[in-house]
Design an enzyme around this catalytic site. Structure first.
Site: not given
Ligand code: URA
Length: 239
Positions: A110
């Site tokens: 993310d």
């Molecule tokens: N899980 C999440 O919620 N975000 C990420 O970036 C990676 C794993």
């Protein structure tokens, strides 16, 4: 291989651009400036220097990036700068048979997640690392909004149901390291999985950092920096 073909294969531009770089005296091999773009070189352990930067010849590029917060793992980001802007042009330009050019992220993090991200131009490697069949463990350091209770840890280990998926997902390992700090190991990679798992147990992710993939631990590389993966690193990633 001819020097202009070597440079082309490593992402230094079109064959014409690569021939031009050599003819203008911008390329050195073993300390010697080469101006004949057709000169032949053995590829094994070949290093060359282009405009002052040292490059190893690699059939495939495998790199590790310490992803900083506020970057998107997309070539065409919607809001934040793309992680690809953190890589030098040759890594982004390596020619590929597929429509896409250059190295691609092995899975996505993310925008606000930091830490270990792998990138490569080896499609088979991406497939292997991403396939749920191979169960490559990924370790996340999670900072939570609310205190972590033993009940939350139990639920994360035994399985929680995420809204769109009737099959519960569970952490392969889960350890509270402090009141607001959790280490979570997952072997699958569903969309926003850590955040959704924490939400499912009544908590909330305040910060998320990926510290390990397989046996490969993110070292002291500064956020935003990248490096080549060594053969030893690649061996640590073998599923
Ligand atoms: N899980 C999440 O919620 N975000 C990420 O970036 C990676 C794993």
């Amino acid at each position: 291989m001819r020097l202009e073909d070597i440079l082309f294969s490593q992402g230094f531009g079109t064959r014409r651009v690569c021939a031009g770089l050599v003819q203008q005296g911008y390329v050195q091999v073993k300390g010697e400036t080469i101006t004949d773009s057709g000169e032949f070189f053995e590829l094994e352990d070949l290093h060359f220097n282009v405009q002052g930067t040292e490059w190893p010849f690699k059939e495939h590029a495998y790199v590790l990036l310490n992803k900083p917060a506020g970057t998107e793992c997309s070539q065409k980001p919607s809001t934040w700068p793309s992680i690809y802007t953190l890589l030098p042009a040759p890594l982004r330009q390596r020619p590929q048979k597929a429509a896409v050019q250059g190295v691609q992220a092995v899975g996505r993090l993310d925008q606000d997640t930091t830490g270990l991200l792998l990138l490569t131009d080896d499609g088979k490697f991406i497939h292997k690392m991403s396939s749920p069949k191979h169960h490559v463990p990924k370790v996340y350091e999670v900072t939570t909004k609310h205190p972590i209770t033993p009940d939350m840890v139990d639920k994360l280990l035994s399985g929680v149901v995420l809204d769109d998926d009737p099959k519960p997902v569970k952490a392969a390992a889960c350890e509270a390291l402090g009141e607001l700090h959790l280490r979570l190991t997952l072997t699958e990679g569903k969309y926003h999985q850590v955040k959704r798992m924490l939400a499912a147990v009544g908590n909330r992710v305040e910060a998320l950092h990926r510290s390990q993939i397989g046996g490969l631990v993110l070292d002291d590389l500064a956020p935003g920096q990248w490096r080549w993966l060594t053969d030893a690193d690649l061996a640590l990633l073998k599923p």
